[in-house]
Design a protein around this motif. Structure first.
Motif, PDB file in Angstrom:
ATOM      1  N   ILE A 162       4.984 -23.555 -60.106  1.00 12.40           N
ATOM      2  CA  ILE A 162       4.014 -23.425 -61.298  1.00 12.40           C
ATOM      3  C   ILE A 162       4.322 -24.357 -62.319  1.00 12.40           C
ATOM      4  CG2 ILE A 162       5.201 -21.550 -62.209  1.00 12.40           C
ATOM      5  CD1 ILE A 162       2.434 -20.395 -63.388  1.00 12.40           C
ATOM      6  N   TYR A 163       5.837 -24.598 -62.497  1.00 15.16           N
ATOM      7  CA  TYR A 163       6.296 -25.616 -63.329  1.00 15.16           C
ATOM      8  C   TYR A 163       6.172 -26.773 -63.080  1.00 15.16           C
ATOM      9  CZ  TYR A 163       8.794 -21.191 -64.637  1.00 15.16           C
ATOM     10  OH  TYR A 163       9.171 -19.865 -65.067  1.00 15.16           O
ATOM     11  N   ILE A 164       5.988 -27.292 -61.756  1.00 14.31           N
ATOM     12  CA  ILE A 164       5.577 -28.527 -61.516  1.00 14.31           C
ATOM     13  C   ILE A 164       4.356 -28.827 -61.669  1.00 14.31           C
ATOM     14  CG2 ILE A 164       5.218 -29.909 -59.206  1.00 14.31           C
ATOM     15  CD1 ILE A 164       7.627 -28.471 -58.061  1.00 14.31           C
ATOM     16  N   VAL A 165       3.184 -28.050 -61.281  1.00 13.57           N
ATOM     17  CA  VAL A 165       1.965 -28.055 -61.596  1.00 13.57           C
ATOM     18  C   VAL A 165       1.638 -28.450 -63.203  1.00 13.57           C
ATOM     19  CG1 VAL A 165      -0.550 -27.080 -61.319  1.00 13.57           C
ATOM     20  CG2 VAL A 165       1.269 -27.019 -59.411  1.00 13.57           C
ATOM     21  N   VAL A 166       2.284 -27.497 -63.890  1.00 16.72           N
ATOM     22  CA  VAL A 166       2.153 -27.429 -65.428  1.00 16.72           C
ATOM     23  C   VAL A 166       2.717 -28.801 -66.008  1.00 16.72           C
ATOM     24  CG1 VAL A 166       3.034 -26.526 -67.525  1.00 16.72           C
ATOM     25  CG2 VAL A 166       2.182 -25.188 -65.810  1.00 16.72           C
ATOM     26  N   LEU A 167       3.783 -29.375 -65.390  1.00 16.48           N
ATOM     27  CA  LEU A 167       4.313 -30.630 -65.954  1.00 16.48           C
ATOM     28  C   LEU A 167       3.468 -31.730 -65.484  1.00 16.48           C
ATOM     29  CD1 LEU A 167       6.695 -32.000 -67.109  1.00 16.48           C
ATOM     30  CD2 LEU A 167       7.884 -32.196 -65.088  1.00 16.48           C
ATOM     31  N   ALA A 168       2.971 -31.481 -64.480  1.00 19.26           N
ATOM     32  CA  ALA A 168       2.116 -32.978 -63.934  1.00 19.26           C
ATOM     33  C   ALA A 168       0.990 -32.888 -64.843  1.00 19.26           C
ATOM     34  CB  ALA A 168       1.908 -32.742 -62.179  1.00 19.26           C
ATOM     35  N   LEU A 169       0.044 -31.765 -64.607  1.00 20.78           N
ATOM     36  CA  LEU A 169      -1.083 -31.574 -65.513  1.00 20.78           C
ATOM     37  C   LEU A 169      -0.830 -32.103 -66.979  1.00 20.78           C
ATOM     38  CD1 LEU A 169      -2.763 -28.637 -64.007  1.00 20.78           C
ATOM     39  CD2 LEU A 169      -3.416 -31.092 -63.538  1.00 20.78           C
ATOM     40  N   GLY A 170       0.181 -31.701 -67.705  1.00 16.14           N
ATOM     41  CA  GLY A 170       0.576 -31.798 -69.056  1.00 16.14           C
ATOM     42  C   GLY A 170       0.890 -33.139 -69.310  1.00 16.14           C
ATOM     43  N   ILE A 171       1.709 -33.920 -68.358  1.00 12.23           N
ATOM     44  CA  ILE A 171       1.904 -35.345 -68.917  1.00 12.23           C
ATOM     45  C   ILE A 171       0.606 -36.185 -68.287  1.00 12.23           C
ATOM     46  CG2 ILE A 171       3.398 -37.189 -67.955  1.00 12.23           C
ATOM     47  CD1 ILE A 171       5.686 -35.305 -67.332  1.00 12.23           C
ATOM     48  N   SER A 172      -0.294 -35.438 -67.335  1.00  7.79           N
ATOM     49  CA  SER A 172      -1.248 -36.697 -67.094  1.00  7.79           C
ATOM     50  C   SER A 172      -2.403 -36.476 -68.226  1.00  7.79           C
ATOM     51  CB  SER A 172      -1.779 -36.312 -66.031  1.00  7.79           C
ATOM     52  OG  SER A 172      -2.434 -35.052 -66.215  1.00  7.79           O
ATOM     53  N   HIS A 173      -2.493 -35.548 -69.219  1.00  6.83           N
ATOM     54  CA  HIS A 173      -3.508 -35.345 -70.210  1.00  6.83           C
ATOM     55  C   HIS A 173      -3.078 -35.880 -71.510  1.00  6.83           C
ATOM     56  CE1 HIS A 173      -5.535 -32.211 -67.746  1.00  6.83           C
ATOM     57  NE2 HIS A 173      -5.624 -33.263 -67.019  1.00  6.83           N
ATOM     58  N   TRP A 174      -2.002 -36.174 -72.006  1.00  7.66           N
ATOM     59  CA  TRP A 174      -1.597 -36.353 -73.225  1.00  7.66           C
ATOM     60  C   TRP A 174      -2.165 -37.600 -73.856  1.00  7.66           C
ATOM     61  CZ3 TRP A 174       0.711 -40.852 -75.205  1.00  7.66           C
ATOM     62  CH2 TRP A 174       1.250 -41.705 -74.413  1.00  7.66           C
ATOM     63  N   PRO A 175      -2.484 -38.477 -73.183  1.00 13.70           N
ATOM     64  CA  PRO A 175      -3.275 -39.674 -74.001  1.00 13.70           C
ATOM     65  C   PRO A 175      -4.184 -39.332 -74.814  1.00 13.70           C
ATOM     66  CG  PRO A 175      -2.386 -40.634 -71.850  1.00 13.70           C
ATOM     67  CD  PRO A 175      -2.272 -38.985 -71.877  1.00 13.70           C
ATOM     68  N   HIS A 176      -5.173 -38.477 -74.109  1.00 10.00           N
ATOM     69  CA  HIS A 176      -6.485 -38.062 -74.732  1.00 10.00           C
ATOM     70  C   HIS A 176      -6.157 -37.711 -76.321  1.00 10.00           C
ATOM     71  CE1 HIS A 176      -8.663 -38.329 -71.052  1.00 10.00           C
ATOM     72  NE2 HIS A 176      -7.612 -37.912 -70.665  1.00 10.00           N
ATOM     73  N   PHE A 177      -5.145 -36.756 -76.430  1.00  8.44           N
ATOM     74  CA  PHE A 177      -4.850 -36.220 -77.606  1.00  8.44           C
ATOM     75  C   PHE A 177      -4.007 -37.289 -78.602  1.00  8.44           C
ATOM     76  CE2 PHE A 177      -4.920 -32.565 -74.606  1.00  8.44           C
ATOM     77  CZ  PHE A 177      -5.749 -31.593 -75.680  1.00  8.44           C
ATOM     78  N   ALA A 178      -3.349 -38.282 -77.993  1.00  6.89           N
ATOM     79  CA  ALA A 178      -2.714 -39.124 -78.735  1.00  6.89           C
ATOM     80  C   ALA A 178      -3.683 -40.127 -79.568  1.00  6.89           C
ATOM     81  CB  ALA A 178      -1.637 -40.155 -77.894  1.00  6.89           C
ATOM     82  N   ARG A 179      -4.779 -40.542 -78.573  1.00  4.76           N
ATOM     83  CA  ARG A 179      -5.750 -41.370 -79.420  1.00  4.76           C
ATOM     84  C   ARG A 179      -6.368 -40.658 -80.396  1.00  4.76           C
ATOM     85  NH1 ARG A 179      -9.003 -44.893 -75.179  1.00  4.76           N
ATOM     86  NH2 ARG A 179      -7.171 -46.946 -74.933  1.00  4.76           N
ATOM     87  N   LEU A 180      -6.808 -39.371 -80.201  1.00  2.00           N
ATOM     88  CA  LEU A 180      -7.660 -38.387 -80.985  1.00  2.00           C
ATOM     89  C   LEU A 180      -6.951 -38.345 -82.474  1.00  2.00           C
ATOM     90  CD1 LEU A 180     -10.226 -36.993 -81.279  1.00  2.00           C
ATOM     91  CD2 LEU A 180      -9.143 -34.927 -80.547  1.00  2.00           C
ATOM     92  N   VAL A 181      -5.833 -37.795 -82.182  1.00  4.92           N
ATOM     93  CA  VAL A 181      -4.619 -37.760 -83.411  1.00  4.92           C
ATOM     94  C   VAL A 181      -4.384 -38.895 -84.184  1.00  4.92           C
ATOM     95  CG1 VAL A 181      -2.418 -36.912 -84.265  1.00  4.92           C
ATOM     96  CG2 VAL A 181      -3.582 -35.632 -82.476  1.00  4.92           C
ATOM     97  N   ARG A 182      -4.350 -40.040 -83.585  1.00  2.32           N
ATOM     98  CA  ARG A 182      -3.975 -41.179 -84.049  1.00  2.32           C
ATOM     99  C   ARG A 182      -5.306 -41.909 -85.018  1.00  2.32           C
ATOM    100  NH1 ARG A 182      -6.005 -46.070 -82.428  1.00  2.32           N
ATOM    101  NH2 ARG A 182      -5.420 -48.075 -83.299  1.00  2.32           N
ATOM    102  N   ALA A 183      -6.437 -41.700 -84.400  1.00  3.66           N
ATOM    103  CA  ALA A 183      -7.728 -41.852 -85.364  1.00  3.66           C
ATOM    104  C   ALA A 183      -7.803 -41.032 -86.368  1.00  3.66           C
ATOM    105  CB  ALA A 183      -8.810 -41.842 -84.194  1.00  3.66           C
ATOM    106  N   ALA A 184      -7.421 -39.771 -86.292  1.00  6.63           N
ATOM    107  CA  ALA A 184      -7.580 -38.845 -87.672  1.00  6.63           C
ATOM    108  C   ALA A 184      -6.411 -39.147 -88.493  1.00  6.63           C
ATOM    109  CB  ALA A 184      -7.090 -37.364 -87.021  1.00  6.63           C
TER     110      ALA A 184
END
Length: 301
Positions: A162-184
């Motif tokens: 479960i920790y491996i899956v969570v880590l893999a999914l968490g790392i793979s999705h962060w750019p979406h939030f980074a771009r959104l927060v940067r624009a804001a």
């Protein structure tokens, strides 16, 4: 506007959108059942004493040959399918929420730093995000999960799944939030209250976290709601392919994978009910997320 008044306004707006209201009710019911699984589920599927091999492959209770004790039937081990689905939903929601929490945390930090300080720091962070965007999220999650498993002994891989899956999914999705927060952050940084804070001599971290961050969170909440659905769907896909949760910690994806082998043997209930719940969960999250986006974005009101 006070928090109470804002909450009342959201409640009134929600009442005027039947689809969003139904989605929220369905989502709340699923989440409550998952959270209180030990109290709601008829049996504990992890308790070997509750398994009855003589009651295996039973159809739903309303079908000929069904047993009233097993509303949705049983699997090949004699486990109650309803209990498996409730606990599987619990695992899927846990993975989705934890993965998105990691994505939000990394994305917030990267977005705040790149949007506020700009310059070479922004270039490095945004280019790293662009490079990651070139890889499909599924492929990246498979790569990260494979590397994590390769670094662990075989005896620990199942318990750490479960920790491996969570880590893999968490790392793979962060750019979406980074771009959104940067624009804001870039939008907020040019406003008068930020300039006044700078003239007053406030430190950068104080301006970022006390002034800019609270005014940049609305789009993050919307994206996080929708990204939970995406994380759950990705985890289900990984589990179906055999790279996600093991059968000892079943998620909805694992149950679908196991049940698929019995579909053409006539035991349709083992795969249909978990699949149906996964669809309902994803649709509810997306419908509510769409309403939340329309509600929190003043341009769409």
């Amino acid at each position: 506007m006070t928090p109470t008044a804002a909450l009342r306004g959201h409640a009134r707006a929600l009442s005027r959108k039947p689809a969003a209201l139904i989605a929220l009710c369905v989502l709340s019911f699923i989440v409550l059942c998952a959270v209180f699984a030990p109290l709601v589920a008829p049996t504990d599927p992890y308790d070997l004493a509750s398994l009855d091999l003589f009651a295996s492959h039973l159809p739903p209770s309303w079908e000929p040959g069904g047993d009233p004790r097993y509303l949705l039937g049983t699997d090949s081990q004699g486990a109650d399918l309803l209990s498996l689905i409730i606990y599987g939903t619990r695992t899927s929601l846990k993975v989705g929420v934890m993965a998105v929490s990691i994505s939000v945390l990394i994305g917030l930090v990267m977005g705040l730093l790149s949007g506020y300080f700009r310059g070479w720091l922004e270039t490095i962070i945004m280019r790293a995000a662009d490079i990651q965007f070139t890889f499909p999220a599924m492929l990246l999650a498979l790569l990260i999960g494979g590397l994590a498993r390769a670094m662990l002994p075989v005896s620990q891989q199942e318990s750490a799944a479960i920790y491996i899956v969570v880590l893999a999914l968490g790392i793979s999705h962060w750019p979406h939030f980074a771009r959104l927060v940067r624009a804001a952050v870039i939008s907020e940084s040019g406003k008068n209250y930020v300039m006044a804070s700078r003239l007053a001599g406030r430190k950068h971290m104080s301006i970022l976290f006390r002034h800019i961050l609270p005014n940049s969170l609305n789009p993050v909440f919307v994206l996080a709601t929708m990204d939970i659905a995406f994380a759950i769907m990705t985890e289900a896909t990984l589990s179906f392919l055999g790279f996600g949760m093991p059968s000892s910690q079943p998620s909805l994806g694992t149950l679908i994978k196991v049940g698929y082998g019995y579909l053409f043997a006539g035991e349709w209930w083992v795969v249909v009910f978990p699949s149906a719940l996964l669809i309902v969960l994803l649709v509810s999250l997306n419908v509510f997320g769409d309403w939340l986006r329309d509600r929190l974005d003043p341009k769409l009101r």
